[in-house]
Write an enzyme that holds these catalytic residues in place. Structure first.
Site, PDB file in Angstrom:
ATOM      1  N   CYS A  46       0.825  -1.207   0.000  1.00  0.00           N
ATOM      2  CA  CYS A  46       0.000   0.000   0.000  1.00  0.00           C
ATOM      3  C   CYS A  46       0.857   1.255   0.000  1.00  0.00           C
ATOM      4  CB  CYS A  46      -0.904   0.010   1.215  1.00  0.00           C
ATOM      5  SG  CYS A  46       0.049   0.213   2.709  1.00  0.00           S
ATOM      6  N   CYS A  49       3.696   1.450   2.457  1.00  0.00           N
ATOM      7  CA  CYS A  49       4.858   0.679   2.009  1.00  0.00           C
ATOM      8  C   CYS A  49       5.699   1.497   1.032  1.00  0.00           C
ATOM      9  CB  CYS A  49       4.411  -0.622   1.350  1.00  0.00           C
ATOM     10  SG  CYS A  49       3.516  -1.740   2.425  1.00  0.00           S
ATOM     11  N   ASP A 446      -9.855  10.155 -26.980  1.00  0.00           N
ATOM     12  CA  ASP A 446      -9.177   9.801 -28.221  1.00  0.00           C
ATOM     13  C   ASP A 446     -10.211   9.937 -29.343  1.00  0.00           C
ATOM     14  OD1 ASP A 446      -7.254   8.643 -30.023  1.00  0.00           O
ATOM     15  OD2 ASP A 446      -8.388   6.780 -29.875  1.00  0.00           O
ATOM     16  N   ASP A 627      -8.934   3.932 -26.874  1.00  0.00           N
ATOM     17  CA  ASP A 627      -9.082   2.527 -27.239  1.00  0.00           C
ATOM     18  C   ASP A 627      -7.836   1.898 -27.834  1.00  0.00           C
ATOM     19  OD1 ASP A 627      -9.204   3.813 -29.856  1.00  0.00           O
ATOM     20  OD2 ASP A 627      -9.976   1.878 -30.565  1.00  0.00           O
ATOM     21  N   ASP A 631      -2.916   4.541 -26.861  1.00  0.00           N
ATOM     22  CA  ASP A 631      -3.592   5.202 -25.742  1.00  0.00           C
ATOM     23  C   ASP A 631      -3.248   4.574 -24.394  1.00  0.00           C
ATOM     24  OD1 ASP A 631      -5.078   7.051 -27.309  1.00  0.00           O
ATOM     25  OD2 ASP A 631      -6.424   5.419 -27.880  1.00  0.00           O
TER      26      ASP A 631
END
Length: 755
Positions: A46, A49, A446, A627, A631
């Site tokens: 986490c 850490c 996009d 997509d 990207d």
């Protein structure tokens, strides 16, 4: 709630500690005396850490920078000097086992297997103990009660020893490093509840609380396992990019001999032989051959790019039609594809730093509650001198204020929100994405494949004579070029003409030609297909013996619901812009048709990431919707991201949300659900805090037994769940189906073929 501590156990197969010489040899020379070493730190869990590891490494002499990627469990350390700093030893002293990082293939996740086994044991033990407890609560006689207590103790012991070690090992490592974390009070509460219950069982006490201890382990392990699964999903995007790089390439030596070399041995200046269908292994320059390249990984556009001697090519692009000879200009680790991988990893590391609301609440909650329990024990000891009563009341305080309700406040709403989104055809990959989506103030789209469907369509097919269109379609069916496929689809209902052609040949980067008797037909680039100097046609043409028969123009199609979705987002106060790899004029035209004021074209993956970073520095929280392969780094680096189901695998893996229907209405729908979920999360925190404010003083006063505390704790969790269920009220938005016809982008400015 997510935990935040390292475990003592290392991943299976951890190598022995590397010597300074090995670390230096494994490091990468960055120039100017600066070197970089990548370490695998599998015990990180986490944000706490991350801070500990980076702080530990940053204090070492010679270290200039240390950055952690939580998704890949990797720490990248930049250092100077003749000898490598003692990085691994320093991390082990802080409670984290580490070793040199190596790229891994897909394989079973040992940590996930360990968590699932621990969860199974805890679930079996806690459920059976709860069944026995029902009989005790119902008024079993003394002998039966005592027998059930001993059976419960026998069941609780393996639960604590096996399942509880997830928390015990983490707490021990934290204390050993001079720190504390959420697992420390959890371990104390579990151990005290079990110890006091065992003491009461030995002395024939009326109450034992083995059920409270084991149930707490079970519920906490559920959250730990789900959190681990969500974080592991982020690694799939990086692995997908790595798989785009071949393991090696055919190299032609100066004497004409050929060798297949691994990627690490390909040096700048080497001649690489590339067959059709292979991916470009390294950045370079074409010296021989003509072909079409699929450059979607760089530009996101499906339209192939013609390359010939003198053209530059990037690693990861796909050679489609002809053999090429490429002179390497960079090593594999310095190529465009390697840069994409580094962008992805840096983006994921940045997103991992986002601290969930539950984590922030737990950081404040834990020390307050457990300090209260300790003070309660001391106070009752001073007041009564009865250690049994004092510790019983202290345990009641721990149980009644157990973070179960607080821990459920976020995940239960996220589960219900995920169900609501699924009903609308939207898949949620990461629960924290819902929380982040609720806070966005800008959206970046996009173009190709997102605002538009990326499928070319013939403009004005009814304007062509049936015989002419049939001829063109009959030629087009022999090519996999996107524009050829669009032309073949337009002529699919006409009488087939393929049997009339002979000697059909596709010329890479130019087009297709075929003969009908002595007549030569060509379909492709105007400059190649037409022989007359006076011809002014541009784009894709059909010619007969060098004379123009027809000129074809194509258009892209708008994703259904696109304009309405953009309008809804703008009405909600979100700034909207387009980031695309396509040409500037095409991007500007699409932006105008969607009513989007800001747009940028001709962007490479790094440019998109750079734009998102600029917006982030301005204080913007951006939702990226894309997509393509190009990207993926932007999707990973954005504050939150979304991709259609038709996206490339890497794009889907990098996104937080994936929508299954064609309609772009999924974007405003997801935003609306996320805002409602955020409101309910805040209400749940208010309920959990209000419950503790009422229950805690009563427990401190000694009016609550551990049994009543367990019931009250469960009731608070039920209230939180009931409030979260309110998110399901109302009908889901009507999803658009893939069969809906898309509206065209083009009109007076069509996407003209550039074959």
């Amino acid at each position: 709630m997510s935990c935040c501590a390292p475990g003592v156990e290392a991943a299976a197969g951890t190598a022995a500690v590397a010597s300074p010489e090995e670390i230096r040899l494994a490091s990468r020379d960055l120039g100017g005396g600066l070197r970089q070493t990548d370490l695998s730190v599998p015990a990180m869990h986490c944000a706490a850490c991350i801070q500990t590891v980076e702080r530990t490494l940053g204090r070492l002499p010679g270290v200039e920078n240390a950055r952690v990627n939580l998704s890949t469990r990797r720490a990248s350390v930049k250092w100077r000097g003749e000898a490598a700093p003692p990085m691994i030893a320093a991390l082990e002293k802080a409670g984290y086992q580490a070793h040199l990082f190596e790229a891994e293939e897909d394989k079973a996740d040992p940590e996930l297997s360990r968590l699932i086994r621990a969860l199974g044991v805890a679930g079996f033990c806690s459920m059976n103990i709860m069944l026995l407890s029902v009989s005790v609560w119902s008024g079993a006689d003394a002998e039966t009660r005592q027998a059930f207590h001993w059976i419960s103790a026998a069941l609780a012991l393996p639960c604590l020893l096996y399942s509880g070690r997830v928390f015990f090992a983490s707490a021990f490592a934290a204390l050993k490093g001079g720190r504390t974390n959420m697992d420390v009070p959890i371990s104390i509460g579990i151990s005290l509840a079990f110890g006091l219950s065992l003491y009461d069982t030995l002395h024939h006490g009326e109450h034992a609380y083995f059920d409270a201890a084991t149930t707490l382990v079970f519920f906490l392990l559920i959250g730990r396992t789900l959190d681990h699964v969500m974080r592991e999903k982020a690694r799939a995007a990086v692995r997908g990019l790595v798989r785009l790089s071949p393991r090696g390439a055919m190299v032609e030596r100066p004497d004409g001999s050929r060798d297949y070399l691994p990627m690490a041995e390909i040096e700048p200046g080497m001649r690489v032989l590339l067959a059709a269908g292979e991916r470009v292994p390294v950045d370079g320059t074409v010296t021989e051959g003509v072909s079409d390249l699929d450059c979607a990984i760089a530009t996101g556009e499906s339209d192939p790019r013609r390359v010939e001697p003198g053209a530059t090519v990037r690693a990861g692009t796909l050679n489609l039609t002809g053999p090429l000879t490429v002179v390497a200009s960079a090593r594999a680790q310095e190529s465009f594809l390697a840069e994409m991988v580094r962008l992805m990893e840096a983006a994921e590391g940045g997103r991992a730093r986002y601290r969930r609301l539950a984590d922030r609440a737990a950081q404040l909650y834990s020390p307050v509650v457990h300090a209260t329990a300790l003070l309660t024990f001391i106070g009752w000891m001073l007041a009564t001198g009865d250690w049994h009563r004092a510790i019983g009341i202290a345990i009641a305080v721990l149980i009644i204020t157990c973070p179960c309700a607080l821990g459920l406040a976020v995940p239960i709403v996220q589960v219900i929100a995920a169900r609501r989104l699924f009903e609308n055809g939207i898949m949620v990959k990461d629960g924290s994405g819902i929380e982040r989506l609720a806070g966005v103030d800008a959206v970046a789209f996009d173009k190709t494949g997102t605002l538009t469907l990326g499928r070319p369509r013939l403009l004005g097919g009814d304007r062509y004579a049936p015989d002419t269109l049939s001829l063109a379609a009959a030629l087009a069916v022999h090519s996999r070029h996107p524009l050829s496929q669009a032309l073949a689809a337009a002529g699919a209902g006409l009488a087939p003409a393929s049997s009339r052609f002979t000697d059909i040949v596709e010329h890479p980067g130019l087009g297709i030609e075929a003969r009908q008797g002595e007549t030569l037909y060509r379909l492709g680039r105007a400059g190649w297909a037409l022989s007359g100097k006076g011809e002014a046609a541009q784009g894709t043409v059909l010619s007969r013996d060098g004379r123009l028969l027809a000129t074809f123009a194509f258009e892209d199609t708008v994703r259904p619901g696109g304009r309405e979705a953009v309008r809804k987002l703008q009405d909600a106060g979100l700034a909207v812009e387009i980031l695309s790899g396509d040409r500037e004029p095409v991007v500007a035209d699409v932006a105008a048709r969607f009513g989007i004021g800001a747009s940028a074209g001709a962007l490479l993956p790094a440019d998109k990431v750079g734009r998102l970073q600029v917006l982030a520095r301005e204080g913007r929280r951006v939702l990226m919707v894309g997509d393509g392969l190009n990207d993926a780094p932007a999707l990973a680096s954005a504050y939150v991201s979304m991709a259609p189901a038709t996206a490339a695998d890497i794009g889907r893996n990098a996104a937080d949300f994936v929508f299954l229907h064609e309609s772009l209405d999924a974007v405003p729908t997801a935003y609306a659900v996320a805002r409602d979920a955020g409101r309910l999360v805040k209400q749940n925190f208010g309920l959990a805090i209000g419950y503790n404010a009422i229950a805690l003083p009563i427990a401190i006063a000694g009016f609550v037994t551990p049994l009543v505390a367990a019931v009250a704790m469960s009731l608070s969790s039920v209230i939180v769940v009931a409030n979260a269920l309110r998110l399901r009220a109302g009908k889901p938005a009507k999803a658009a189906r893939g069969s809906q016809a898309g509206r065209a982008v083009g009109g007076t400015n069509p996407l003209v073929a550039a074959r």
